[in-house]
Design a protein around this motif. Structure first.
Motif, PDB file in Angstrom:
ATOM      1  N   ASP A 173       0.781  -1.189  -0.070  1.00  0.00           N
ATOM      2  CA  ASP A 173      -0.258   0.010  -0.097  1.00  0.00           C
ATOM      3  C   ASP A 173       0.750   1.262  -0.013  1.00  0.00           C
ATOM      4  OD1 ASP A 173      -2.389   0.994  -0.093  1.00  0.00           O
ATOM      5  OD2 ASP A 173      -2.685   1.156   2.022  1.00  0.00           O
ATOM      6  N   ARG A 174       2.244   1.197   0.052  1.00  0.00           N
ATOM      7  CA  ARG A 174       2.881   2.213  -0.003  1.00  0.00           C
ATOM      8  C   ARG A 174       2.921   3.139  -1.188  1.00  0.00           C
ATOM      9  NH1 ARG A 174       8.086   3.134  -1.378  1.00  0.00           N
ATOM     10  NH2 ARG A 174       8.293   1.195  -2.069  1.00  0.00           N
ATOM     11  N   HIS A 175       3.619   2.481  -2.074  1.00  0.00           N
ATOM     12  CA  HIS A 175       3.460   3.094  -3.683  1.00  0.00           C
ATOM     13  C   HIS A 175       3.823   4.664  -3.285  1.00  0.00           C
ATOM     14  CE1 HIS A 175       1.708  -0.432  -6.411  1.00  0.00           C
ATOM     15  NE2 HIS A 175       2.317  -0.636  -5.212  1.00  0.00           N
ATOM     16  N   PRO A 176       5.035   5.003  -3.158  1.00  0.00           N
ATOM     17  CA  PRO A 176       5.151   6.381  -2.785  1.00  0.00           C
ATOM     18  C   PRO A 176       4.752   7.355  -4.097  1.00  0.00           C
ATOM     19  CG  PRO A 176       7.183   5.390  -2.170  1.00  0.00           C
ATOM     20  CD  PRO A 176       6.379   4.288  -2.687  1.00  0.00           C
ATOM     21  N   GLY A 177       4.971   6.904  -5.274  1.00  0.00           N
ATOM     22  CA  GLY A 177       4.777   7.498  -6.402  1.00  0.00           C
ATOM     23  C   GLY A 177       3.364   7.888  -6.681  1.00  0.00           C
ATOM     24  N   ALA A 178       2.429   6.972  -6.190  1.00  0.00           N
ATOM     25  CA  ALA A 178       0.951   7.294  -6.091  1.00  0.00           C
ATOM     26  C   ALA A 178       0.630   8.661  -5.377  1.00  0.00           C
ATOM     27  CB  ALA A 178       0.157   6.298  -5.900  1.00  0.00           C
ATOM     28  N   HIS A 179       1.186   8.321  -4.164  1.00  0.00           N
ATOM     29  CA  HIS A 179       1.094   9.733  -3.138  1.00  0.00           C
ATOM     30  C   HIS A 179       1.585  10.825  -3.588  1.00  0.00           C
ATOM     31  CE1 HIS A 179      -0.613   6.998  -0.422  1.00  0.00           C
ATOM     32  NE2 HIS A 179       0.424   6.231  -0.280  1.00  0.00           N
ATOM     33  N   GLU A 180       2.862  10.845  -4.162  1.00  0.00           N
ATOM     34  CA  GLU A 180       3.637  11.923  -4.904  1.00  0.00           C
ATOM     35  C   GLU A 180       2.651  12.609  -5.881  1.00  0.00           C
ATOM     36  OE1 GLU A 180       7.244  10.527  -5.599  1.00  0.00           O
ATOM     37  OE2 GLU A 180       7.934  10.311  -3.479  1.00  0.00           O
ATOM     38  N   ALA A 181       2.134  11.819  -6.751  1.00  0.00           N
ATOM     39  CA  ALA A 181       1.372  12.328  -7.826  1.00  0.00           C
ATOM     40  C   ALA A 181      -0.129  12.783  -7.420  1.00  0.00           C
ATOM     41  CB  ALA A 181       1.190  11.342  -8.959  1.00  0.00           C
ATOM     42  N   GLY A 182      -0.135  12.745  -6.170  1.00  0.00           N
ATOM     43  CA  GLY A 182      -1.832  13.395  -5.754  1.00  0.00           C
ATOM     44  C   GLY A 182      -2.861  12.375  -6.071  1.00  0.00           C
ATOM     45  N   VAL A 183      -2.454  11.178  -6.520  1.00  0.00           N
ATOM     46  CA  VAL A 183      -3.508  10.099  -6.972  1.00  0.00           C
ATOM     47  C   VAL A 183      -4.502  10.120  -5.704  1.00  0.00           C
ATOM     48  CG1 VAL A 183      -4.046   7.752  -7.732  1.00  0.00           C
ATOM     49  CG2 VAL A 183      -2.102   9.106  -8.618  1.00  0.00           C
ATOM     50  N   ARG A 184      -4.257   9.619  -4.503  1.00  0.00           N
ATOM     51  CA  ARG A 184      -4.897   9.516  -3.212  1.00  0.00           C
ATOM     52  C   ARG A 184      -4.108  10.345  -2.275  1.00  0.00           C
ATOM     53  NH1 ARG A 184      -3.567   3.357  -2.134  1.00  0.00           N
ATOM     54  NH2 ARG A 184      -1.484   3.280  -2.626  1.00  0.00           N
ATOM     55  N   PRO A 193       6.397   0.534 -11.696  1.00  0.00           N
ATOM     56  CA  PRO A 193       6.920   1.800 -11.943  1.00  0.00           C
ATOM     57  C   PRO A 193       6.013   2.652 -10.826  1.00  0.00           C
ATOM     58  CG  PRO A 193       5.969   1.403 -14.001  1.00  0.00           C
ATOM     59  CD  PRO A 193       5.763   0.110 -13.069  1.00  0.00           C
ATOM     60  N   LYS A 194       6.760   3.834 -10.629  1.00  0.00           N
ATOM     61  CA  LYS A 194       5.714   4.678  -9.655  1.00  0.00           C
ATOM     62  C   LYS A 194       5.220   5.527 -10.908  1.00  0.00           C
ATOM     63  CE  LYS A 194       8.806   5.766  -5.943  1.00  0.00           C
ATOM     64  NZ  LYS A 194       9.959   7.058  -5.225  1.00  0.00           N
ATOM     65  N   VAL A 195       3.864   6.216 -10.359  1.00  0.00           N
ATOM     66  CA  VAL A 195       3.037   6.932 -11.155  1.00  0.00           C
ATOM     67  C   VAL A 195       3.943   8.000 -11.940  1.00  0.00           C
ATOM     68  CG1 VAL A 195       1.125   8.407 -11.026  1.00  0.00           C
ATOM     69  CG2 VAL A 195       1.036   6.432  -9.793  1.00  0.00           C
ATOM     70  N   GLY A 196       3.348   8.083 -13.305  1.00  0.00           N
ATOM     71  CA  GLY A 196       4.160   9.116 -14.074  1.00  0.00           C
ATOM     72  C   GLY A 196       5.597   8.596 -14.690  1.00  0.00           C
ATOM     73  N   PRO A 234       1.163  -3.213 -13.902  1.00  0.00           N
ATOM     74  CA  PRO A 234       0.522  -2.267 -13.227  1.00  0.00           C
ATOM     75  C   PRO A 234       0.247  -2.843 -11.768  1.00  0.00           C
ATOM     76  CG  PRO A 234      -1.100  -3.545 -14.605  1.00  0.00           C
ATOM     77  CD  PRO A 234       0.381  -3.985 -14.908  1.00  0.00           C
ATOM     78  N   ASP A 235       0.168  -4.141 -11.396  1.00  0.00           N
ATOM     79  CA  ASP A 235      -0.041  -4.883  -9.841  1.00  0.00           C
ATOM     80  C   ASP A 235       0.541  -6.058  -9.779  1.00  0.00           C
ATOM     81  OD1 ASP A 235      -1.015  -5.066  -7.672  1.00  0.00           O
ATOM     82  OD2 ASP A 235      -3.053  -4.402  -8.313  1.00  0.00           O
ATOM     83  N   LEU A 236       0.602  -6.727  -8.732  1.00  0.00           N
ATOM     84  CA  LEU A 236       1.066  -8.059  -8.341  1.00  0.00           C
ATOM     85  C   LEU A 236       0.141  -8.774  -7.829  1.00  0.00           C
ATOM     86  CD1 LEU A 236       4.452  -6.980  -6.859  1.00  0.00           C
ATOM     87  CD2 LEU A 236       4.235  -8.078  -8.962  1.00  0.00           C
ATOM     88  N   PRO A 237       0.038 -10.075  -8.040  1.00  0.00           N
ATOM     89  CA  PRO A 237      -1.036 -10.976  -7.491  1.00  0.00           C
ATOM     90  C   PRO A 237      -0.493 -11.064  -5.899  1.00  0.00           C
ATOM     91  CG  PRO A 237       0.637 -12.373  -8.673  1.00  0.00           C
ATOM     92  CD  PRO A 237       0.932 -10.980  -8.804  1.00  0.00           C
TER      93      PRO A 237
END
Length: 403
Positions: free
Chosen positions: A113-124, A320-323, A355-358
């Motif tokens: 749930d970490r995915h720093p890229g998603a946070h940095e991109a303002g996705v959530r 990969p991180k978002v973007g 885009p994801d992992l099982p």
């Protein structure tokens, strides 16, 4: 109020099936007195529980962390809990803490749930957008946490002040077995540190001898503990074969570990996930940690693929991180990064962007399915997947680039 029902100490408390990540699930037997002692005592000590604390755990009640550290342990300790419907995740943690002034958080799927890229991109929304100053202790369990994720958790969620208790245990153990004690143990990012007081742990070689400091091997438990499993339901022979046959007199957890020069324990994941590349034993966790150390990577999983020359070749699945552009150039850059961090022998031969992992609902990566994909085999059992569509999405991908 109903009267309590007296039961024998070895009365069956519950069955819990594990683990779809490795093989056919096993019905783990836990009994009443010992399990309750182990769950309640570790809940109090590992999370430094105080009478006025508010305690929160993000696990699903249906797996062992939910059993031990949402239900039985906290109830036995009369803890003030905050059950949450559904998976709040780290973004929802900020709202939860702000609303309830939660002092303790136990996050079992931090890695996923970490995915720093998603946070940095303002996705959530980021958890640090809220007041998290009441958080006093942070927990982690599930997949071995890599140092980069550990540091992110401490900085962005713990404000560089709340200690992290990065724990190792299993459905079979029923209670936390290896962990720092908050305010007592000096931690190292990525290390589960030392056994809980009273727990016997050793790291041994294939002949059963303890390995020296700075070396790795098989993680075993050397003495009984209160919450230990009492068997596999309906299959005593599988119980003996699975846990006690390889190193007689010692419980073999199925995991690898290493001890650094200071005696700190570093979990390396399932021994099935240790790859043999040209005679070199390489842990999937080591390669994954090197990949997520790169600024463009949000998450990664690594498996071994049969290779006619090297025996096994390293196959990396990378989110990969978002973007970030998942290009061939990035793939080459990531391979060189791993070679720089670990050594040329650890450079992935195959690398696929995905885009994801099982994962299971408990956040564990189902590497056996990734091995099936890497080998081009028919997929094994997928019933414990949180999202079965993830596997098909990976298979439909354009394929892995080969070095």
């Amino acid at each position: 109020m109903p009267e309590p029902v007296p039961l024998d100490s070895e009365h069956l408390l519950y069955l819990l099936y594990t683990s779809g990540t490795t093989a056919k699930p096993k019905g783990i037997v836990h009994t009443t007195a010992g399990y309750l002692l182990g769950a309640s005592y570790t809940h109090e000590m590992v999370f430094d529980l105080k009478p006025d604390d508010v305690y929160w755990c993000a696990a699903d009640v249906g797996w062992v962390t939910g059993h031990s550290y949402i239900v039985y342990g906290p109830l036995a300790n009369a803890a003030d809990r905050r059950p949450v419907r559904g998976h709040a995740g780290l973004p929802g943690l900020g709202t939860l803490v702000a609303d309830h002034r939660g002092l303790q958080g136990h996050h079992p799927v931090l890695r996923s749930d970490r995915h720093p890229g998603a946070h940095e991109a303002g996705v959530r929304s980021t958890p640090q957008a809220h007041d998290l100053s009441s958080l006093r202790v942070l927990g982690s369990v599930g997949e071995p946490i890599n140092p980069e994720a550990w540091s992110w958790y401490r900085e962005h969620v713990g404000g560089n002040r709340a200690p992290i208790v990065d724990t190792w245990w299993q459905t079979e153990t029923g209670m936390i077995m290896i962990t720092p004690l908050p305010g007592v143990t000096t931690t190292k990012p990525g290390s589960a540190t030392f056994p809980f007081p009273g727990i016997g742990v050793d790291v041994i070689d294939a002949d059963g001898a303890s390995v020296p400091l700075g070396s790795g091997g098989f993680l075993v438990l050397t003495r009984p503990w209160p919450a230990m499993l009492r068997g596999i339901y309906g299959d005593p022979e599988r119980y003996r074969e699975t846990y006690w046959s390889r190193f007689p007199g010692r419980y073999f957890a199925g995991d690898g570990a290493k001890r650094d020069k200071d005696g700190y324990l570093w979990l390396l994941g399932r021994v099935d996930d240790v790859m043999n590349v040209s005679g070199h034993r390489i842990s999937t966790i080591e390669v994954e940690s090197a990949l997520v150390d790169h600024q463009s990577v949000a998450e990664a999983a690594v498996v071994g693929r049969t290779d006619p020359i090297t025996g096994q070749a390293i196959f990396a699945f990378v989110i990969p991180k978002v973007g970030v552009d998942a290009s061939e150039a990035l793939g080459r850059e990531l391979r060189e990064h791993v070679a720089k961090v670990i050594g040329p022998i650890a450079k992935p031969k195959f690398l696929m962007f995905t885009p994801d992992l099982p994962k299971t609902r408990s956040g564990k990566i189902m590497r056996r399915l990734l091995r099936d994909i890497g080998e081009g085999r028919t997929l094994g059992d997928t019933t414990t997947l949180a999202d079965a569509g993830v596997v098909e999405a990976i298979r439909a991908n354009s394929g892995a680039a080969e070095d």
